[in-house]
Design an enzyme around this catalytic site. Sequence first.
Site, short mmCIF file in Angstrom:
data_model
loop_
_atom_site.label_atom_id
_atom_site.label_comp_id
_atom_site.label_asym_id
_atom_site.label_seq_id
_atom_site.Cartn_x
_atom_site.Cartn_y
_atom_site.Cartn_z
N CYS A 93 14.47 -34.78 31.69
CA CYS A 93 15.17 -34.92 30.44
C CYS A 93 15.69 -36.34 30.16
CB CYS A 93 16.29 -33.90 30.34
SG CYS A 93 16.68 -33.51 28.63
N HIS A 194 14.99 -28.31 32.58
CA HIS A 194 16.15 -28.18 33.48
C HIS A 194 16.11 -26.79 34.08
CE1 HIS A 194 18.45 -31.66 32.00
NE2 HIS A 194 18.16 -31.30 30.78
N1 GLN Z 1 20.82 -37.05 25.91
C1 GLN Z 1 19.44 -36.72 25.79
C2 GLN Z 1 19.15 -35.84 24.57
O1 GLN Z 1 19.99 -35.30 24.04
C3 GLN Z 1 19.01 -35.98 27.07
C4 GLN Z 1 19.73 -34.69 27.25
C5 GLN Z 1 19.50 -34.09 28.64
O2 GLN Z 1 19.26 -34.77 29.65
N2 GLN Z 1 19.61 -32.77 28.72
O3 GLN Z 1 18.04 -35.70 24.18
#
Ligand code: GLN
Length: 250
Positions: A93, A194
Amino acid sequence: MKIVVGHLYPDYLNIYADRGNIAVLARRAAWRGHDLEVRAVGVGEELERGEHDLLYVGGGQDREQALVARDLAAKREQLLAAVETGASVLAVCGGYQLLGRFYRFADGEELPGVGLFPLHTIAGERRMIGDILLECDFAPGGKRTLAGFENHAGRTYLDADAQPLGRVVAGFGNDGRSGYEGCRVGRAVGTYLHGPLLPRNPWLADWLLEQALAHAAGVEPTALEPLPDELEQNAHAVAALRARDRGGRF
Ligand code: GLN
């Protein structure tokens, strides 16, 4: 064998239990008699050439990404050299986004990326949240699925010749439209999944371990002996069902 893992910014990029991926790699390596040595790599710390067999970076909110992005981008040459010399990478992510060329926030501010993955990311208005299921065919043994959970504002756009990690069966994926998720460059894997990802997808954990062991030994990857993964397969089946049931809806 000893496998050396470089865990990038464990204090900043670690949401949705992403740290659990390291625990799975360590356990599955130990069940085959191998040791996993995890070395944290923080802000201002160098990546020594050839030091790591596997590099790992987790997810994070925009704020945390902004705190490490320039330091990570400054490690570009070291990261590219590590991948060129056969180290494997798992980036999740927020970490995945920062291994692309850049991540642009909705207000236009842009975080520099490493450019390991041929892609860029632009934040959209609505977050893409929910269970997700992919179909992949890059590992020996034919088509397999990956099940996980996604939560991102970023829309990731792959270059035309880039290799996605998999085809979206249910969920949003990279941009909610292309039908693809993640990106793969050789032994480097980037994904929005995740969960953490690896407990319910043991085949990917073993694929990463096989690449890392090959790097540590300086040989071609060989298949690890299978483990009795009933629990993991059940967790996968439940997550896949949830994704088919409700993935990819705002
Ligand atoms: N901040 C990034 C987004 O919102 C990644 C989010 C995350 O790692 N879950 O896309």
